[in-house]
Design a protein around this motif. Sequence first.
Motif, short mmCIF file in Angstrom:
data_model
loop_
_atom_site.label_atom_id
_atom_site.label_comp_id
_atom_site.label_asym_id
_atom_site.label_seq_id
_atom_site.Cartn_x
_atom_site.Cartn_y
_atom_site.Cartn_z
N THR A 127 1.01 12.46 6.78
CA THR A 127 -0.23 13.05 6.25
C THR A 127 -1.19 12.00 5.70
N ILE A 128 -0.67 11.00 5.01
CA ILE A 128 -1.52 10.02 4.32
C ILE A 128 -2.47 9.27 5.27
N PRO A 129 -2.02 8.77 6.43
CA PRO A 129 -2.97 8.09 7.32
C PRO A 129 -4.10 9.01 7.80
N ALA A 148 18.31 14.42 1.43
CA ALA A 148 17.73 14.84 2.72
C ALA A 148 16.40 15.57 2.51
N ASP A 149 16.35 16.45 1.50
CA ASP A 149 15.10 17.15 1.20
C ASP A 149 13.99 16.16 0.81
N ALA A 150 14.33 15.21 -0.04
CA ALA A 150 13.35 14.21 -0.45
C ALA A 150 12.88 13.40 0.76
N GLY A 151 13.80 13.07 1.65
CA GLY A 151 13.44 12.33 2.86
C GLY A 151 12.46 13.11 3.72
N ASN A 204 0.84 -1.19 0.00
CA ASN A 204 0.00 0.00 0.00
C ASN A 204 0.88 1.26 0.00
N VAL A 205 0.24 2.39 -0.13
CA VAL A 205 0.97 3.66 -0.24
C VAL A 205 1.80 3.93 1.01
N LEU A 206 1.24 3.67 2.17
CA LEU A 206 2.00 3.92 3.40
C LEU A 206 3.24 3.04 3.47
N GLY A 207 3.12 1.81 3.03
CA GLY A 207 4.27 0.91 2.98
C GLY A 207 5.33 1.42 2.01
N VAL A 208 4.88 1.91 0.87
CA VAL A 208 5.80 2.49 -0.11
C VAL A 208 6.53 3.68 0.49
N GLY A 263 8.73 12.06 4.56
CA GLY A 263 8.33 12.02 5.97
C GLY A 263 7.03 12.78 6.21
N ASP A 264 6.90 13.94 5.55
CA ASP A 264 5.66 14.71 5.67
C ASP A 264 4.48 13.92 5.11
N LEU A 265 4.68 13.30 3.95
CA LEU A 265 3.61 12.49 3.36
C LEU A 265 3.27 11.29 4.23
#
Length: 140
Positions: free
Chosen positions: A118-120, A106-109, A48-52, A113-115
């Motif tokens: 946010t997703i749940p 680091a920026d991508a991380g 699922n998206v959270l796992g990704v 991390g924000d996503l």
Amino acid sequence: MSQATLGDDEELFGEAANEMREDVESSLEDAWDALPAADEIWETDADNVLGVLNGLKTALDVGDAEDHLRDAKKWFTMGQRADAFEDADDLEAEIETLEEAIGDIADAGEQVGDLTSTIPALRGTLEDAGSVDDADADEE
């Protein structure tokens, strides 16, 4: 001081300069090796998206790359100040490229991390909205 001593000092300085350059190059190589491989951030086995997102966040860890970069910069700065390098433009360019790569990762991380957080919450909001829509349909 005798001529022989001065000659020996120049030879020692040359050896030290070579070793310093090798230390910088070695630290840069170690830093590049510590970065995640392209496949690590591209491929996934998640369901699922959270796992990704969690897998991607883990893959975007720069590991010891920052420490190796710091070592490279330390020896590079020392060598420059001692005027030990005949031509250090290549080292300076690689240090800058590596700094940018680490910064990008680091920026991508941080974005992942924000996503990840946010997703749940978004899923919960959408589930709640779906249950309200279901309740409204039942009342009609």
